[in-house]
Design an enzyme around this catalytic site. Structure first.
Site, PDB file in Angstrom:
ATOM      1  N   TYR A 175      33.036  38.734  47.113  1.00 12.50           N
ATOM      2  CA  TYR A 175      32.860  38.335  45.797  1.00 12.50           C
ATOM      3  C   TYR A 175      31.488  37.222  45.760  1.00 12.50           C
ATOM      4  O   TYR A 175      30.542  37.311  45.010  1.00 12.50           O
ATOM      5  CB  TYR A 175      33.777  37.479  45.249  1.00 12.50           C
ATOM      6  CG  TYR A 175      33.700  36.937  43.992  1.00 12.50           C
ATOM      7  CD1 TYR A 175      33.823  37.567  42.667  1.00 12.50           C
ATOM      8  CD2 TYR A 175      33.641  35.372  43.621  1.00 12.50           C
ATOM      9  CE1 TYR A 175      33.960  37.106  41.528  1.00 12.50           C
ATOM     10  CE2 TYR A 175      33.811  34.796  42.441  1.00 12.50           C
ATOM     11  CZ  TYR A 175      33.623  35.791  41.253  1.00 12.50           C
ATOM     12  OH  TYR A 175      33.757  35.197  39.821  1.00 12.50           O
ATOM     13  N   SER A 219      28.947  33.075  39.652  1.00 14.08           N
ATOM     14  CA  SER A 219      29.808  32.067  40.078  1.00 14.08           C
ATOM     15  C   SER A 219      29.437  30.962  40.812  1.00 14.08           C
ATOM     16  O   SER A 219      28.509  31.347  41.971  1.00 14.08           O
ATOM     17  CB  SER A 219      31.256  33.038  40.640  1.00 14.08           C
ATOM     18  OG  SER A 219      31.910  32.109  41.221  1.00 14.08           O
TER      19      SER A 219
HETATM   20  P1  NAD Z   1      38.272  38.442  33.269  1.00 10.31           P
HETATM   21  O1  NAD Z   1      38.915  39.077  34.722  1.00 10.31           O
HETATM   22  O2  NAD Z   1      39.430  38.115  32.247  1.00 10.31           O
HETATM   23  O3  NAD Z   1      37.311  39.251  32.661  1.00 10.31           O
HETATM   24  C1  NAD Z   1      36.495  40.348  33.401  1.00 10.31           C
HETATM   25  C2  NAD Z   1      36.625  41.569  32.761  1.00 10.31           C
HETATM   26  O4  NAD Z   1      35.820  42.626  33.282  1.00 10.31           O
HETATM   27  C3  NAD Z   1      38.181  41.963  32.777  1.00 10.31           C
HETATM   28  O5  NAD Z   1      38.618  42.408  31.478  1.00 10.31           O
HETATM   29  C4  NAD Z   1      38.021  43.255  33.885  1.00 10.31           C
HETATM   30  O6  NAD Z   1      38.912  44.250  33.395  1.00 10.31           O
HETATM   31  C5  NAD Z   1      36.439  43.651  33.603  1.00 10.31           C
HETATM   32  N1  NAD Z   1      36.256  44.633  34.380  1.00 10.31           N
HETATM   33  C6  NAD Z   1      36.285  44.637  35.732  1.00 10.31           C
HETATM   34  N2  NAD Z   1      35.981  45.591  36.419  1.00 10.31           N
HETATM   35  C7  NAD Z   1      35.335  46.412  35.500  1.00 10.31           C
HETATM   36  C8  NAD Z   1      34.648  47.921  35.437  1.00 10.31           C
HETATM   37  N3  NAD Z   1      34.497  48.498  36.532  1.00 10.31           N
HETATM   38  N4  NAD Z   1      34.068  48.106  34.110  1.00 10.31           N
HETATM   39  C9  NAD Z   1      34.454  47.388  33.040  1.00 10.31           C
HETATM   40  N5  NAD Z   1      35.037  46.324  32.842  1.00 10.31           N
HETATM   41  C10 NAD Z   1      35.244  45.874  34.116  1.00 10.31           C
HETATM   42  O7  NAD Z   1      37.338  37.316  33.935  1.00 10.31           O
HETATM   43  P2  NAD Z   1      36.646  35.975  33.042  1.00 10.31           P
HETATM   44  O8  NAD Z   1      37.175  34.541  33.702  1.00 10.31           O
HETATM   45  O9  NAD Z   1      36.600  36.055  31.804  1.00 10.31           O
HETATM   46  O10 NAD Z   1      35.327  36.219  33.961  1.00 10.31           O
HETATM   47  C11 NAD Z   1      34.058  36.300  33.069  1.00 10.31           C
HETATM   48  C12 NAD Z   1      32.761  36.088  33.961  1.00 10.31           C
HETATM   49  O11 NAD Z   1      32.756  34.867  34.574  1.00 10.31           O
HETATM   50  C13 NAD Z   1      33.035  37.259  35.271  1.00 10.31           C
HETATM   51  O12 NAD Z   1      31.679  37.734  35.769  1.00 10.31           O
HETATM   52  C14 NAD Z   1      33.497  35.988  36.389  1.00 10.31           C
HETATM   53  O13 NAD Z   1      33.242  36.572  37.585  1.00 10.31           O
HETATM   54  C15 NAD Z   1      32.916  34.992  35.891  1.00 10.31           C
HETATM   55  N6  NAD Z   1      33.545  33.838  36.523  1.00 10.31           N
HETATM   56  C16 NAD Z   1      34.596  33.427  35.950  1.00 10.31           C
HETATM   57  C17 NAD Z   1      35.469  32.043  36.737  1.00 10.31           C
HETATM   58  C18 NAD Z   1      36.747  31.741  36.241  1.00 10.31           C
HETATM   59  O14 NAD Z   1      37.101  30.543  36.752  1.00 10.31           O
HETATM   60  N7  NAD Z   1      37.454  32.577  35.558  1.00 10.31           N
HETATM   61  C19 NAD Z   1      34.695  31.491  37.588  1.00 10.31           C
HETATM   62  C20 NAD Z   1      33.394  31.868  37.981  1.00 10.31           C
HETATM   63  C21 NAD Z   1      32.889  32.777  37.350  1.00 10.31           C
END
Ligand code: NAD
Length: 259
Positions: free
Chosen positions: A155, A142
């Site tokens: 984070y 991120s």
């Molecule tokens: P999201 O929260 O929709 O998806 C992440 C998923 O991981 C969720 O379904 C959650 O239930 C699952 N999860 C959490 N803990 C878990 C565990 N212990 N075991 C199994 N699954 C688990 O988020 P997203 O927006 O789809 O993010 C995808 C990736 O991109 C992540 O790594 C996130 O950190 C990164 N990211 C997202 C953003 C954003 O703006 N959405 C920004 C920067 C980075």
């Protein structure tokens, strides 16, 4: 169209919401056979059903060694190999200034956002990739893990560590024909981001639109990324198109971070 994932077996963690199911669908369209993992089986079963017989759903908490072993077992039993590991699962943790930070919040976040990538990578290496001398691992960091983010030391530190984990894995497994790279999203318009903006809006007595505008204003391209924007980079890194790309962390963030 392209069939970059024909004959490839892909595991995606956190595959029930946000970016995960989008990547699953795009990879299936290019011929991938998939194992979709999440903590809530019902949700990931829906994602797998939407794809059809080329996807299986497994329940896995990625911080559990037993669950991760069972997840890779499921891939080996159903498909006999693993070619691509997408370490997508993550939690945002609870917003806290550093002077309010707790050990539980810090470590719980670290376990999902960094350690789990080590676990999943270790298992697919040992069970399939090292022996077959091929494989591609994609981690999801991120912008917070690049430049730091206020009230997100837990984070940011975990996501920053994940970039260094990426480089170390790349150095260790390169001679086995295996690559490891990292996608670094800025703001993506998924539930994770929408919930965050709602919370900040409430705290500051502002509208979600105002908070969104304040996030977008400093971006050279003045836009959030869509899940598809981030997925396209992740799929490129996962695929043989990136044959000689390894150890890289690539920002997909409308220009927020320029490295
Ligand atoms: P999201 O929260 O929709 O998806 C992440 C998923 O991981 C969720 O379904 C959650 O239930 C699952 N999860 C959490 N803990 C878990 C565990 N212990 N075991 C199994 N699954 C688990 O988020 P997203 O927006 O789809 O993010 C995808 C990736 O991109 C992540 O790594 C996130 O950190 C990164 N990211 C997202 C953003 C954003 O703006 N959405 C920004 C920067 C980075």
């Amino acid at each position: 169209g392209n069939r970059r994932f024909e004959g490839k077996v892909v595991i995606i963690t956190g595959a029930s919401t946000g970016l995960g199911p989008v990547m699953a669908k795009m990879m299936a369209q290019e011929g991938a056979r998939l194992v979709l993992a999440a903590r809530r089986l019902e949700l990931v079963e829906q994602a797998a059903a939407a794809i059809g017989p080329d996807a299986v759903a497994v329940r896995a908490d990625v911080t559990s060694e037993e669950d991760v072993a069972a997840m890779v077992d499921a891939a080996m039993t159903r498909w006999g190999q693993v070619d691509i590991m997408m370490n997508n699962a993550a939690v945002p943790g609870t917003d806290k200034f550093i002077w309010e930070q707790t050990v539980d919040n810090f470590l719980d976040t670290y376990k999902v956002d960094c350690m789990a990538a080590m676990l999943c990578t270790r298992e697919v290496l040992n069970r399939s990739m090292m022996e077959r001398r091929t494989g591609s691992i994609v981690n999801f960091s991120s912008s917070a893990g690049w430049d730091g983010m206020v009230r997100k030391s837990h984070y940011s530190a975990a996501k920053g560590a994940l970039r260094i984990l990426t480089k170390t894995i790349a150095r260790e497994v390169g001679e086995y024909g295996i690559r490891c790279n990292c996608v670094v999203p800025g703001a993506i318009g998924t539930d994770l981001m929408i919930n965050y903006m709602k919370r900040v809006a409430e705290e500051q007595g502002k509208s979600v639109e105002e908070i969104e505008a304040s996030i977008v204003a400093p971006l050279p391209l003045k836009t959030f990324s869509t899940p598809e924007d981030v997925a396209r980079m992740a799929l490129f890194l996962a695929s043989d198109e990136a044959r000689t790309v390894t150890g890289q962390s690539i920002n997909v963030d409308a220009g927020l971070v320029m490295s």
